[in-house]
Every structure is written in C-alpha cells, then in structure tokens.
Design an enzyme around this catalytic site. Structure first.
Site, PDB file in Angstrom:
ATOM      1  N   GLY A  91       0.855  -1.180   0.000  1.00 42.74           N
ATOM      2  CA  GLY A  91       0.000   0.000   0.000  1.00 42.74           C
ATOM      3  C   GLY A  91       0.886   1.223   0.000  1.00 42.74           C
ATOM      4  N   CYS A  92       0.563   2.192  -0.800  1.00 39.63           N
ATOM      5  CA  CYS A  92       1.392   3.378  -0.810  1.00 39.63           C
ATOM      6  C   CYS A  92       1.050   4.245   0.383  1.00 39.63           C
ATOM      7  CB  CYS A  92       1.183   4.144  -2.100  1.00 39.63           C
ATOM      8  SG  CYS A  92       1.898   3.246  -3.468  1.00 39.63           S
TER       9      CYS A  92
END
Lengths: 412, 104
Positions: free
Chosen positions: B102-103
């Site tokens: 996940g960024c």
C-alpha cells in the site's frame, strides 16, 4: 579532493549539504548543490493559497540564502547522469564530475500524464494546488465560485504529502461553510485507494471526518482519463464521475533525467535500500527525500528524519565503514482539518498511524489522529521552524526514529 | 500464519489469503487461486502472471500495474477486463506474490 555532488536544493538536498559540510573536512571534500532555479518554495504552504491564507512572499525565498558557507551552488538543468564516467551533464553541456552523487530532485506533479487533463479546461474547471501557479489559479477560481459539484481527486499513488488532498477537502468544506454556501456545494473525494487513507486505523478516523462533513468517497477509482468536454472523470473500468470543479492531484513522478540516465523505476523514482538510501545499482549514489522509492510518505518530515541518520551513514560509507544507523521510514504529518483545528499522524515502515499523544505520552502537546487546536498551531508554526532550524541543519527536539511511547495500540 | 488447503496441497497464507511464501507457488496452484476469485486463466492472463513472477524474481517487489502494462504490452484497460475491479491485487494473488505494498 573528494567531490560530493547533490542534485536538488530543496528540503532534503539543502539540509544534507549543510549537515555534511559540518562533518566533512573542507580541505578534503568539495560539496556542490545543483538546482534549476533560485526559488526555494515552502511546499506545505501551497495548500493554504487557494483559501487566501498565504501569499507568495510567505512561501518563496532564495535558495542561496539557505545553502551554507563552503558549499558551491550551481544553477542549471540536469540532462543526464553518466554513471560509468561518474559525471553529470547539464543541458548547457557543462559537466560536473563526482565521487559521490546524492539525488534529491524530489517528485513533480505531471498533469500531462493523464489524457484530457491539460487542455482548454485546465485552470478553468480543472485545477490543482501542487504547483505555486496552480494554487494561485485555484484561489482565483474559489474567490467567486458560485457552487456546484466539486471533485477532489488523486490520479495515482504515491503522491507528495499523501494527506494534502484530505486537508484540501476539509479546508474547502470549512471555507464554503464560512461563506454561507455549503448547501450549494456537493463534495466528492475520488481516490485510487479503498478509503480515505492508505492505512486502516487512520483511514477509519479520517473517513469518519469526511462522513461527518458530508463528503462522498468514491474509492478504488483508477483514473483512465478526464473528459473535459463532458466534465467527467473516467476510470479504467468505465466508472464515471461528473464535476463542475475538479481539484486533482496529478500523477507524481521523479525527474525525467533519472529516466534518461537509467536510474529510475517506472515513475522515475530511484530504487534504494530502505534503511540506508544507497542506490541498489550503484555504490556511490544515494537518493534522499521524495526522489527515492522507499515505502513511506513522500514528505518533508521523512526527508528531515532520514537525513539525521543519513549524515552518519554517509560519513561512514565514504570512509569504507559500515552504515550503522538504519532509517525506519519515520513520518510525522500535521493534517489541517478546518475551523482552526488539525490532526497529527506519526508512523513508520512497520507501524501504521495510531491515536495517542505526541511527543510526550499523556501530555502531548499534540494529539495523534484526533482533532485539536494545538495541532493546527503546530502546523502553522512549523513554517518558522522550517526556514530557521530545519534547512540550516540545526537539531530539532524530535527523535529521528519513531517511538511507540504515547501511542494507543488497542485497535490493532 | 494461517494455512490454507488449495487444490489438495497445504500452503501458508497471510490474513487476506495471499501466499506467504512465493516459492510454494506453481502453475496448478495459480489455476486454483484464480478460480477462487472467479477467473479462468487464458493465454493473456498467463502472460501477465508470468511477467509478475519473473519481475518479482529480479526485483523482490510485486510490480505495479503500470510496470506490468509496460512489461507485457497489455494496456491497463485490458488488465482491468482480465482481472476486474482490483487488477493489481488480483494478479499478485494469482501469481502467489505479496499483496502490492500500500502506498503511504
């Protein structure tokens, strides 16, 4: 003479230059910083320009004023890095040889990367606030906007300051409420993420604030293009979101010379070891600040925390010793939430943002993941800290590594 | 670490069912994982899945959809048709790789 060449005189590049100048013997080390212009912008302040809180003179100062004595500052555009010859070529054919290269040219919004974004409607019904010009144009637009459907939009991750679009939404909602026109504005938040934020606990807290402010979230929205004629966002799976006013965060990318030099990933970010920031491909190249691919926020706080450790690591590495101060991805971001309040989040590679107090357990003065006035003042006062303490490389009273002290863990 | 029985063999998975160890993956397992999320693997699906496997071997990271598109020549829109709704996640699931990070 050893030559340390730093590309980029922003938050990370300036701080590293100033800190390393104090650590590296001037008779043995020449330090040079390259940037394309002399304008150092306090980027967190751009968020406030659309609402008339800040003006240009508050946010832009000459870079040279913050680059310390004994450091050369060169103005020029980088064309490419020749890693075999250990030389940087500028677009005017000047050559800068190096022994060590530090890439600190950050991330830049690229509206040209999304079909339909840059055209007749750009800066008319399609706006952005990630550039100074864009933020000013949006201020003009909002000053006499009659209302309608405003869509706040993120093309793709990663972006600089990933909380900024949320902050913009909160501040815009408060701005419309204070002008007595909230009932004439519908607000939609369109994001490629599932919810309001990247991590579950923070997403829950921030999502609840959006809900309370009557903002509709359109999650998992993977933007294919903007249709300016029909004022509609279109996703790859053919969802459509109409807008009267689009406030987008364009795709963020590293500098193009990084691609030309074969140093970047698919978004021109430089792959590095996440603990030392040393390039995975070259033993004499580092990437710091937003320019690297480390899996944490692209934020000034990350640049600041990592640079404190990087300073020691660089000195050791340059003297053939192991790098002993691994960075943990620590990020710390104030989130303006409107009406003179704000939140704070504090996290790293392994620990997501949690509620609690910061930096002192039980005392704060800042509260984590919950709104308070102290958080808002922390955010606004930080501009002074940035110019006067952070850029010159002075020690701040915050630990570079994240601490669990003061954090509530029951929601994990 | 939870253990799931897929296609008669026991594999370690994370909380969301992604293979915990990419080395436990094989092509029959990929067929079984795909059918669990309602996908029947055609030659074009395989082109993407094989790219993910090869790329992971080289970089140690699950590739992004942009990278998959560039590396396979399959445009992103088609990837959304092949792996509907959340292609990056679904491709990683079928290829037995960690969930795309996940960024932050």
């Amino acid at each position: 003479m050893n030559r340390l060449l730093i590309l980029g005189g922003g938050t990370a590049g300036t701080t590293v230059a100033n800190r390393l100048r104090k650590r590296l013997d001037p008779s043995a080390w020449k330090i040079t910083v390259v940037d394309k212009d002399d304008n150092h912008v306090y980027q967190p302040g751009q968020l406030f320009i659309p609402f008339g809180t800040y003006r240009a003179r508050d946010l832009v100062k000459p870079r040279r004023r913050f680059i310390g004595d004994g450091i050369d500052l060169v103005f020029g555009e980088v064309d490419r890095v020749d890693t075999d010859a250990a030389r940087v070529f500028l677009t005017d054919d000047r050559e800068l040889p190096y022994d060590y290269l530090v890439i600190a040219t950050g991330a830049t919004p690229r509206p040209d990367q999304t079909e339909g974004m840059v055209g007749n409607e750009f800066r008319k019904s399609i706006h952005e606030f990630y550039t100074y010009e864009g933020a000013v144009a949006l201020a003009d637009k909002l000053a006499d906007w009659e209302g309608g459907r405003m869509v706040v939009h993120i093309v793709d991750m990663p972006i600089k300051c990933p909380v900024a679009p949320l902050e913009f939404t909160f501040l815009a909602e408060a701005f419309f409420a204070e002008r007595g026109m909230r009932d004439r504005v519908e607000i939609v938040y369109a994001t490629p993420l599932e919810g309001a934020f990247t991590k579950p606990v923070a997403s829950k807290y921030l999502g609840a604030i959006l809900e309370e402010r009557k903002v509709t979230i359109e999650g998992d929205f993977a933007t294919e293009r903007v249709d300016p004629a029909n004022k509609t966002l279109v996703s790859f799976d053919e969802r459509e979101i109409p807008f009267d006013l689009l406030v987008t965060v364009p795709l963020n990318m590293g500098a193009d010379y990084i691609a030309r030099s074969g140093l970047g990933d698919d978004l021109n970010f430089v792959p590095v070891d996440r603990h030392t920031l040393l390039s995975k491909a070259h033993d004499n190249i580092f990437a710091i600040g937003d320019a690297s691919d480390i899996p944490t926020s692209k934020a000034g706080s990350v640049a600041h925390f990592s640079v404190e450790l990087f300073e020691d690591n660089f000195v050791n590495h340059a003297h053939g010793r192991p790098m002993t101060r691994p960075f943990d991805g620590h990020a710390n971001c104030f989130i303006a939430s409107g009406h003179g309040k704000g939140l704070l989040i504090d996290f790293n590679y392994d620990t997501e943002p949690l509620p609690g107090k910061y930096p002192l357990p039980g005392l704060g003065p800042f509260t984590l993941l919950r709104e308070s006035e102290a958080n808002y003042w922390g955010k606004m006062l930080f501009r002074w800290v940035y110019w006067n303490l952070l850029l010159p490389g002075k020690q701040l009273p915050f630990e570079p590594l994240m601490s669990m002290a003061g954090k509530e863990t029951e929601e994990l | 670490m939870p253990v799931a029985t897929i296609n008669g063999s026991e594999v370690q998975v994370d909380d969301e069912g992604f293979l915990a160890n990419p080395d436990q993956w094989n092509e029959e397992l990929a067929e079984a994982l795909a059918s669990q999320i309602g996908i029947n693997l055609t030659a074009e699906h395989w082109k993407a899945v094989r790219f993910l496997r090869d790329d992971f071997k080289q970089t140690g990271e699950t590739p992004t959809i942009r990278r998959i598109s560039a590396g396979t020549g399959i445009d992103i829109k088609t990837l959304f048709v092949l792996f509907p709704k959340k292609p990056a996640k679904k491709m990683a699931y079928i290829a037995g790789l960690p969930k795309p990070r996940g960024c932050v």
